[in-house]
Design a protein around this motif. Structure first.
Motif, PDB file in Angstrom:
ATOM      1  N   TRP A 185      -5.580   8.232   7.975  1.00 16.12           N
ATOM      2  CA  TRP A 185      -7.025   8.380   7.809  1.00 16.12           C
ATOM      3  C   TRP A 185      -7.613   8.981   9.076  1.00 16.12           C
ATOM      4  CZ3 TRP A 185      -5.038   3.287   8.391  1.00 16.12           C
ATOM      5  CH2 TRP A 185      -5.362   2.667   9.594  1.00 16.12           C
ATOM      6  N   PRO A 186      -8.749   9.679   8.964  1.00 14.69           N
ATOM      7  CA  PRO A 186      -9.390  10.243  10.163  1.00 14.69           C
ATOM      8  C   PRO A 186     -10.339   9.222  10.787  1.00 14.69           C
ATOM      9  CG  PRO A 186     -10.464  11.027   8.157  1.00 14.69           C
ATOM     10  CD  PRO A 186      -9.417  10.053   7.712  1.00 14.69           C
ATOM     11  N   TRP A 187     -10.528   9.260  12.095  1.00 16.11           N
ATOM     12  CA  TRP A 187     -11.533   8.416  12.751  1.00 16.11           C
ATOM     13  C   TRP A 187     -12.817   9.207  12.939  1.00 16.11           C
ATOM     14  CZ3 TRP A 187     -10.722   3.557  12.646  1.00 16.11           C
ATOM     15  CH2 TRP A 187      -9.533   2.955  13.054  1.00 16.11           C
ATOM     16  N   PRO A 188     -13.957   8.490  12.967  1.00 10.75           N
ATOM     17  CA  PRO A 188     -15.205   9.138  13.382  1.00 10.75           C
ATOM     18  C   PRO A 188     -15.106   9.522  14.865  1.00 10.75           C
ATOM     19  CG  PRO A 188     -15.610   6.931  12.457  1.00 10.75           C
ATOM     20  CD  PRO A 188     -14.133   7.053  12.657  1.00 10.75           C
ATOM     21  N   ARG A 190       3.007   7.619   1.022  1.00 16.08           N
ATOM     22  CA  ARG A 190       3.037   8.972   0.444  1.00 16.08           C
ATOM     23  C   ARG A 190       2.564  10.014   1.454  1.00 16.08           C
ATOM     24  NH1 ARG A 190      -0.565   9.367  -3.520  1.00 16.08           N
ATOM     25  NH2 ARG A 190      -1.139   7.175  -3.687  1.00 16.08           N
ATOM     26  N   TYR A 201     -22.826  12.810  13.406  1.00 18.86           N
ATOM     27  CA  TYR A 201     -24.126  12.370  13.922  1.00 18.86           C
ATOM     28  C   TYR A 201     -24.262  10.885  13.728  1.00 18.86           C
ATOM     29  CZ  TYR A 201     -25.685  12.372   9.016  1.00 18.86           C
ATOM     30  OH  TYR A 201     -25.809  12.124   7.673  1.00 18.86           O
ATOM     31  N   ASN A 221       0.854  -1.187   0.000  1.00 20.16           N
ATOM     32  CA  ASN A 221       0.000   0.000   0.000  1.00 20.16           C
ATOM     33  C   ASN A 221       0.889   1.237   0.000  1.00 20.16           C
ATOM     34  OD1 ASN A 221      -1.525   2.248   0.887  1.00 20.16           O
ATOM     35  ND2 ASN A 221      -3.026   0.915   1.862  1.00 20.16           N
ATOM     36  N   ASP A 222       0.865   1.967  -1.098  1.00 24.14           N
ATOM     37  CA  ASP A 222       1.762   3.122  -1.169  1.00 24.14           C
ATOM     38  C   ASP A 222       1.121   4.409  -0.658  1.00 24.14           C
ATOM     39  OD1 ASP A 222      -0.061   3.239  -3.243  1.00 24.14           O
ATOM     40  OD2 ASP A 222       1.312   4.281  -4.596  1.00 24.14           O
ATOM     41  N   ARG A 223      -0.212   4.381  -0.461  1.00 21.54           N
ATOM     42  CA  ARG A 223      -0.896   5.631  -0.103  1.00 21.54           C
ATOM     43  C   ARG A 223      -0.441   6.164   1.250  1.00 21.54           C
ATOM     44  NH1 ARG A 223      -6.871   5.944   1.582  1.00 21.54           N
ATOM     45  NH2 ARG A 223      -6.258   7.523   3.086  1.00 21.54           N
ATOM     46  N   PHE A 224      -0.363   5.254   2.241  1.00 26.81           N
ATOM     47  CA  PHE A 224       0.017   5.701   3.579  1.00 26.81           C
ATOM     48  C   PHE A 224       1.480   6.153   3.590  1.00 26.81           C
ATOM     49  CE2 PHE A 224      -3.342   2.413   5.057  1.00 26.81           C
ATOM     50  CZ  PHE A 224      -4.357   3.304   4.749  1.00 26.81           C
ATOM     51  N   ARG A 231     -16.808  16.540   9.390  1.00 26.87           N
ATOM     52  CA  ARG A 231     -16.708  15.173   8.892  1.00 26.87           C
ATOM     53  C   ARG A 231     -15.899  15.193   7.599  1.00 26.87           C
ATOM     54  NH1 ARG A 231     -21.399  13.526   7.069  1.00 26.87           N
ATOM     55  NH2 ARG A 231     -22.491  15.384   7.714  1.00 26.87           N
ATOM     56  N   PRO A 232     -15.049  14.184   7.422  1.00 24.59           N
ATOM     57  CA  PRO A 232     -14.163  14.209   6.255  1.00 24.59           C
ATOM     58  C   PRO A 232     -14.894  13.903   4.956  1.00 24.59           C
ATOM     59  CG  PRO A 232     -13.757  12.267   7.599  1.00 24.59           C
ATOM     60  CD  PRO A 232     -14.771  13.081   8.336  1.00 24.59           C
ATOM     61  N   ASP A 233     -14.307  14.388   3.879  1.00 30.23           N
ATOM     62  CA  ASP A 233     -14.817  14.159   2.535  1.00 30.23           C
ATOM     63  C   ASP A 233     -14.362  12.779   2.065  1.00 30.23           C
ATOM     64  OD1 ASP A 233     -15.293  14.066  -0.155  1.00 30.23           O
ATOM     65  OD2 ASP A 233     -14.091  15.833  -0.673  1.00 30.23           O
ATOM     66  N   PRO A 234     -15.303  11.854   1.838  1.00 32.81           N
ATOM     67  CA  PRO A 234     -14.871  10.517   1.428  1.00 32.81           C
ATOM     68  C   PRO A 234     -14.197  10.522   0.061  1.00 32.81           C
ATOM     69  CG  PRO A 234     -17.264  10.718   1.256  1.00 32.81           C
ATOM     70  CD  PRO A 234     -16.765  11.965   1.919  1.00 32.81           C
ATOM     71  N   PHE A 235     -14.440  11.576  -0.715  1.00 31.84           N
ATOM     72  CA  PHE A 235     -13.905  11.620  -2.075  1.00 31.84           C
ATOM     73  C   PHE A 235     -12.486  12.166  -2.120  1.00 31.84           C
ATOM     74  CE2 PHE A 235     -18.360  11.184  -2.371  1.00 31.84           C
ATOM     75  CZ  PHE A 235     -18.594  10.439  -3.515  1.00 31.84           C
TER      76      PHE A 235
END
Lengths: 215, 368
Positions: B291-294, B85, B368, B80-83, B309-313
């Motif tokens: 990543w963010p947590w709820p 980067r 919520y 997984n390269d995303r984390f 709340r974070p943007d899932p996109f």
């Protein structure tokens, strides 16, 4: 998806116990005996003079090793807490049931419904929590960002998802998250895995007020 | 390392050059360039238009400043390269700070599954941090080999030091009771269990008797007037047990800290903007790069002003790094440098006034 239902698993176990007593007799007086488990798929070796109990335990242990999934419902529930399904005990009360053939249920029906419904949601929980079952190519699962399915808000669908430019259903967002953060392949609407994921997400939001269109 | 620049870095460099060039323009050309550049950037979808705001944060009367990076959850790059980067981006962020921070604090969960290769990759990337770096351990670093590799790379997880009149302490707050032996779990199964935030088989986190003893001893030489800054991976209070937003012996640890007039606790693990105060102890969370947590569904501290709340996109939304401006009295302004958003500062005045002054902006997309 799993094919062995709880009922048939219990059946297996009973079969084993029956088979243990046979095996005890067959063990006879050789040094070590090799036993074939009754479904013909496993083998267990036990000492010739093993008592019935030891023999039974040996066979049971072997069967458990051969079936690591035997207790998946209990295990999944222990690992990942699931909200309980609704309480239907009111169905057993009241006097009008007399003479009314519809809705004649007893405690066992209620138990069966609850168990089967929970099992459906728990299958979703297993998939939700597993990058492997989700087919993730980057080892990412839903729970990493949605513990206990938090922030999935199934009660807000249908709603306009401006990034997608249209009104979508819960399963469309599930698919979106499968394709993007999880980097897997999207699921057909009637795919058993999609149905299970929807079941889990809805179950975890039990008690929320339906509120379509909410952002 | 770092030969490949992330999309974000290239963007930031272009943006930096753009603003630099602006200084040499007269007003009319400024308007032309500015509008054109902004239009182009927004049209290309690189950034929403509102992010063209000043990101400098007033340092005010702060005595000094350190930066933080936390919760990178690295897999090996081929998995997984995303984390990876994202951590590179955070390192570039702190290296690009105008005046270098006095040090950079790493808040734990460098690795995702405690694999030696993950920790080595993290250590390699963090080598590029220009300022001195201080490390803290998280549960994701620990439960594959019970901290062996982490200690080989970074030393003891529990330590303290003095800097500019402040006494700093780093704890290992992710000590779990042995839940694995009885179940016959392999090291990997143990790690996978702990890695699931909502996995109920693991035990609650704690600091534990041994470290509490150490802490008592460590603090014995310091007067009640000494400002204290304590780092812990989990919040040193009881927020939400089901996600281990929790330290089981928090009350005992707080009792040890209680006699000090000014205590700040800075923690990782929760991946979000999180603020609390219990008596004289002021608590601040750190952002994750991964990543963010709820937010927890119950038990939220009153002082917390939630982040949107974070943007899932946008995979980087709700993630980030940040800075801590330390005042002479030991209280801090906590800066959350959220990627793709303006930074949010939770100031000393806010926690000192129990939330009456300098209230951070409220979210328009609350949880919520």
């Amino acid at each position: 998806m799993r094919r062995i239902s709880i009922v048939s698993q219990v059946g297996f176990v009973l079969l084993y116990i029956a088979c243990v007593s046979m095996a005890t007799i067959l063990a006879g007086c050789s040094e070590q005996v090799e036993l074939t488990t009754c479904d013909g798929t496993g083998k267990a070796t036990v000492a010739k003079n093993a008592t019935g109990q030891v023999l039974a335990d040996g066979l049971m242990d072997q069967w458990k090793r051969d079936h690591p999934d035997r207790d998946w419902v209990t295990e999944e529930k222990e690992r990942h807490e699931l909200k309980p399904p609704a309480d239907n005990s009111a169905l057993l009360e009241g006097g009008q049931a007399e003479g009314h053939t519809y809705g004649q249920h007893d405690r066992r029906d209620l138990l069966l419904w609850a168990r089967e419904t929970e099992k459906f949601a728990l299958e979703g929980s297993r998939i939700f929590h597993s990058g492997e079952l989700l087919g993730s190519t980057v080892a990412v699962s839903c729970d990493m960002c949605h513990p206990h399915a938090a922030n999935t808000h199934p009660e807000t669908y249908p709603k306009f998802q401006s990034q997608l430019g249209r009104v979508v259903l819960l399963r469309d967002m599930v698919n979106w998250c499968i394709e993007h953060p999880v980097r897997g392949k999207r699921l057909e609407a009637d795919d058993p895995a999609m149905r299970a994921l929807e079941a889990y997400i809805l179950a975890q939001r039990s008690g929320a007020v339906m509120n379509y269109g909410k952002h | 390392m770092n030969k490949l620049k992330s999309v974000e870095t290239r963007y930031m460099e272009e943006r930096g050059k753009f603003f630099h060039d602006l200084k040499n323009l007269d007003r009319r050309s400024f308007l032309k360039v500015s509008a054109a550049a902004m239009g182009a950037a927004v049209a290309s979808g690189v950034m929403p238009s509102h992010s063209f705001q000043s990101i400098s944060v007033a340092q005010g009367s702060a005595a000094f400043r350190f930066a933080y990076i936390s919760d990178s959850h690295l897999y090996e790059k081929k998995i997984n390269d995303r984390f990876v980067r994202s951590l590179l981006r955070a390192v570039e962020d702190v290296n690009n700070l105008d005046a270098q921070p006095d040090f950079v604090f790493y808040g734990g969960d460098l690795a995702q599954l405690g694999q030696p290769k993950e920790l080595e990759l993290g250590a390699q990337i963090l080598k590029d941090v220009k300022a001195p770096i201080k490390m803290m351990v998280g549960e994701h670093d620990w439960y594959f080999d019970m901290g062996q590799k982490w200690r080989d790379l970074f030393g003891k997880p529990t330590y303290s030091w003095d800097y500019k009149g402040i006494h700093f302490v780093t704890l290992n707050s992710v000590v779990e009771r042995d839940f694995w032996t009885r179940r016959g779990l392999t090291p990997m199964e143990r790690m996978m269990t702990v890695a699931g935030l909502d996995n109920g088989v693991q035990s609650p986190f704690s600091v534990g008797q041994e470290q509490r003893q150490w802490l008592r001893k460590d603090l014995a030489a310091y007067s009640d007037e000494t400002p204290l800054i304590v780092f812990s991976h989990s919040p040193l209070y009881k927020l939400y047990k089901k996600w281990n937003f929790w330290t089981d012996d928090a009350d005992e640890v707080q009792a040890i800290l209680k006699r000090f007039k000014q205590v700040v606790v800075i923690h990782g693990h929760t991946h979000q903007l999180l603020t609390n105060r219990i008596g004289n102890i002021h608590f601040h969370g750190m952002l994750s790069t991964a990543w963010p947590w709820p937010y927890a569904p119950e038990g939220m501290p009153e002082l917390t002003v939630e982040m949107n709340r974070p943007d899932p996109f946008n995979p980087n939304d709700g993630c980030g790094d940040g800075q801590v401006h330390v005042h002479a009295d030991g209280l801090v302004d906590k800066v959350y440098s959220l990627w793709n958003r303006g930074p949010i500062t939770v100031s000393k005045a806010y926690t000192a006034s129990w939330g009456r002054q300098s209230v951070p902006p409220k979210p328009n997309r609350a949880s919520y």
